[in-house]
Each structure stands twice: as C-alpha cells, then as structure tokens.
Design a protein around this motif. Structure first.
Motif, short mmCIF file in Angstrom:
data_model
loop_
_atom_site.label_atom_id
_atom_site.label_comp_id
_atom_site.label_asym_id
_atom_site.label_seq_id
_atom_site.Cartn_x
_atom_site.Cartn_y
_atom_site.Cartn_z
N SER A 1 0.86 -1.18 0.00
CA SER A 1 0.00 0.00 0.00
C SER A 1 0.89 1.23 0.00
O SER A 1 2.11 1.13 0.11
N GLY A 2 0.27 2.38 -0.12
CA GLY A 2 1.04 3.61 -0.12
C GLY A 2 0.31 4.72 -0.85
O GLY A 2 -0.85 4.57 -1.26
N ALA A 3 1.01 5.83 -1.01
CA ALA A 3 0.39 7.05 -1.53
C ALA A 3 -0.18 6.89 -2.93
O ALA A 3 -1.15 7.55 -3.29
N MET A 4 0.40 6.00 -3.74
CA MET A 4 -0.03 5.87 -5.13
C MET A 4 -1.06 4.76 -5.35
O MET A 4 -1.48 4.53 -6.49
N GLU A 5 -1.47 4.09 -4.30
CA GLU A 5 -2.35 2.93 -4.48
C GLU A 5 -3.65 3.30 -5.21
O GLU A 5 -4.05 2.63 -6.17
N SER A 6 -4.30 4.36 -4.78
CA SER A 6 -5.56 4.75 -5.40
C SER A 6 -5.37 5.09 -6.87
O SER A 6 -6.15 4.67 -7.74
N ALA A 7 -4.31 5.85 -7.17
CA ALA A 7 -4.04 6.25 -8.56
C ALA A 7 -3.74 5.03 -9.42
O ALA A 7 -4.18 4.95 -10.58
N TRP A 8 -3.01 4.06 -8.87
CA TRP A 8 -2.65 2.88 -9.67
C TRP A 8 -3.83 1.93 -9.83
O TRP A 8 -3.94 1.25 -10.84
N ARG A 9 -4.72 1.90 -8.85
CA ARG A 9 -5.96 1.14 -9.02
C ARG A 9 -6.77 1.72 -10.19
O ARG A 9 -7.30 0.99 -11.03
N GLN A 10 -6.85 3.05 -10.22
CA GLN A 10 -7.59 3.70 -11.29
C GLN A 10 -6.91 3.48 -12.64
O GLN A 10 -7.58 3.24 -13.66
N LEU A 11 -5.58 3.53 -12.65
CA LEU A 11 -4.85 3.31 -13.90
C LEU A 11 -5.10 1.91 -14.43
O LEU A 11 -5.31 1.72 -15.64
N ALA A 12 -5.08 0.91 -13.54
CA ALA A 12 -5.34 -0.47 -13.97
C ALA A 12 -6.72 -0.58 -14.61
O ALA A 12 -6.90 -1.24 -15.64
#
Length: 393
Positions: free
Chosen positions: A246-257
């Motif tokens: 987990s971490g600061a970019m998790e939400s952004a990377w979920r959206q990117l996927a």
C-alpha cells in the motif's frame, strides 16, 4: 557490544526496505548477546525481541500523499537526535541510517561530544541522481530547479562527511560512493532470517502468476509495469498480477489499472499477513520490479527465495546502476528491461511464452537467494562493528 541504531522509521512500526534491514539486524545482534538500543519514531520506550526501543519523536507521517518525503517531519527528527547528548549510558558503536541525511549533522555533534564511534549506513549513492530525485518530486526545469539541485548536492556531500565511517548496503552503492570520492566503502548486504531449504513446487497455472511486493510510492514505477501489461494484453491474456502493499499511489494505480482495461488481470492486496504474502510468493512465477533506483531490494531476494524468477529494470547513465543487478543476471535468473514499458512488455512476453525457460530461471533465482542468509550477514556486521569499537580503545 553496546550498539545504538538511529533511524527515523523502523519495523515493527513502519514497513519498508531500510526499516526491515535495521530491525532484523538489531534483533539478530540482540539474540547474540549484544546490548542493542534503537532510537526511532515510536509510541513509547519498550523492549521487543531483546531490542530496546527509545522514542526520539512520536510516530508521524514521513511521506505526503504524493509519496514524497515530509521535510517538516525529517527536520523534527533531526532536532530530536540532540536528545542523545543527555543519554544515560555509553555506546561502543552508533549506526545511523544515512537517509534522510540532515539528521547526520546533529548526530555527529553528539558523537563527537560523547566520543562514540559513528557509522552511517548508506542505502544509495545519490549525487548522480539528484536531478531525477527532484524531478520525481515535481521540480523540473528552470532556475529554481538548478538552485534546488545545487542545494541538495551540497547538503548531501556535507552530511556524508559527518560520520567517521560509511557502510554500504550493496556493492552497487559502494561503487557509487567510490565514484563520488568517498574511497573504498565496506559492504554488508542484507540476508533473510528464514530461508526455504528446498525450492517450492510451483503450481502449473493456466495463467502465468506475476507479483510485486512493496510500498506504492512513485519511485517504485508500478505505473510502468501496468502500461507494460496493457501491451502484453494485446498479445495474450494468460497472466495475472498480484500487487502486495500500500502507499500514496495505491488509489491512482488502481484507477490506472481500470483505465487500461486490466481489472480482470490485476489484484491489489493492501493488507496481507506475512504468511499470506509468503503463500502468494510460493504460487507466483515472476516477480516484477519496476524501480530503477533500488539500494538493495529485500523484496526481490525474498521473492527469489520463494522460487520466483525476476523481471527488473536498469537505467541509462548517468543514473547509478540499479543495485539488484549485483545479483540479477539477464538470461540466468532474470530478464532485464531497459525501464520503458515497451521493454518490460517484451520481457514479460518472453517469460510467459517459454515455460521451460521460465522454470530454469526460477531455479537459478532460488539458488542465488541461498547466498543471502541473515546469520551470515550478521556475522559480517558484527565483525565490522567490533573492528570499529576496538579502534576506539
């Protein structure tokens, strides 16, 4: 020996690479009868597995929402280091994690005053990477960028002069430090406390199982990995990626996927127990490492110990070499990409399409990991400390 460790974040309160290294070495040394005190950010003074934890500051966030270091928190920790001047006890060696550097100035003052031998454990040789370091933090181009880079280089070089001794966590870091003019720096790599004696039997999945374990911060470059998989998906859908962490970019990377149409091929595991993580590694075929700036990468060695071959990235000069290339060998235990999504996609396809070659490289990765046992590395570190402590007498 009486050993003091200084680090702003440490397990079991924070998760990460240098946090794990410090914690595992500290408790292994305590188990060998040394008096070990660890000064860090923690709720209260306590003893865990024989290691005495002393709070210099209370727990706080050391990274902001973009995964960038919180300078305010680092400054508060650096100021708190001065508390050691009043510490009721003596040390044969003080070992400080060099990152984030500014705390080395007050610590050097304390160590000179108390006549404690001072070691800084260096996880990276940063000078050649300052420009990319600040670019990752959103500062690019213009006069301010040049001034900021010059300031950081000055702080970095001045901080590295403060300790009496430097210790590198990898041979790549030691080579980088030598190129910066610090001379021959000794190396003590990390090792695993628990190492399987036999390679796990990999299930014969219909879809190749891919995995990454680590913090979700910008430097891990999982966005590059996801873009690579989007390219792979145009050729085959016989893969699945598990992202553990987990971490600061998790939400952004979920959206990117989701935006890349990978939702059916990527599973995020924000919280897994160690046992659940190990089970995932046992079942995985390939460990994907997007970062080009690893100081050592404990997660990669752990994956190899579980029989995972690796796809990793290198960066072109003048960036320092990725330290995983100390033990990863293209065509042997891994595939090495050049850091671009297109190159990553090519290597992933090569691994997926030749299962027999994948099995050979998995076995080679497992054999490589056998050289990284914690007990052997602790003996090396113990010898290094003893040499420094005896020189004080």
């Amino acid at each position: 020996m009486r050993l003091g460790f200084i680090i702003n974040t440490c397990e079991p309160f924070y998760r990460g690479g240098y946090e794990t290294r410090t914690w595992e070495f500290a408790r292994a040394l305590a188990a060998r009868g040394h008096d070990v005190t660890l000064f860090t950010s923690c709720p209260q003074a306590q003893t865990i597995d024989g290691v005495h934890f002393e709070p210099l500051v209370p727990p706080r966030r050391y990274f902001n929402r973009r995964g960038v270091r919180n300078l305010y928190a680092d400054v508060l920790f650096a100021a708190a280091v001065l508390k050691l001047s009043r510490w009721d006890g003596e040390f044969d060696v003080i070992d400080a994690c060099a990152t984030p550097f500014i705390h080395l100035f007050p610590l050097a003052h304390v160590c000179r005053m108390r006549r404690w031998p001072f070691v800084a454990t260096c996880h990276e040789a940063l000078q050649a990477d300052i420009d990319s370091y600040i670019a990752e933090r959103g500062v690019t181009g213009g006069l301010f960028s040049r001034i900021y880079a010059r300031l950081l280089r000055g702080i970095y070089r001045a901080a590295q002069r403060q300790p009496g001794h430097l210790l590198a966590v990898s041979h790549a870091t030691a080579r980088g430090l030598a190129q910066e003019g610090w001379g021959v720096v000794p190396v003590v790599e990390f090792g695993l406390r628990e190492m399987p004696d036999t390679m796990p039997s990999k299930p014969d999945h219909a879809r190749t199982q891919l995995i990454n374990v680590g913090r979700h911060t910008p430097i891990k470059r999982l966005d590059v990995v996801l873009h690579a998989l989007a390219l792979v998906q145009t050729r085959t859908e016989a893969f699945h990626l598990h992202l553990v962490g987990s971490g600061a970019m998790e939400s952004a990377w979920r959206q990117l996927a989701a935006d890349l149409g990978l939702s059916a091929h990527v599973t995020f595991h924000s919280t897994l127990s160690d046992a659940e993580r190990d089970k995932r590694l046992d079942e995985a075929d390939l460990f994907l490492l997007g970062s080009v700036r690893e100081g050592f990468s404990i997660a990669t060695i752990e994956a190899m110990a579980h029989g995972c071959a690796v796809i990793a990235a290198s960066a072109p000069p003048p960036a320092r070499p990725n330290a995983v290339l100390d033990y990863l060998h293209d065509g042997g235990n891994s595939w090495i990409a050049d850091g671009r999504a297109e190159s990553f996609a090519e290597q992933i396809l090569a691994a997926i399409q030749d299962r027999s070659r994948l099995r050979v490289r998995q076995h080679a990765a497992f054999v490589t990991a056998q050289s990284y046992r914690l007990k052997d590395k602790v003996t090396q570190l113990e010898s290094f400390y003893r040499t420094i402590a005896l020189a004080k007498v």
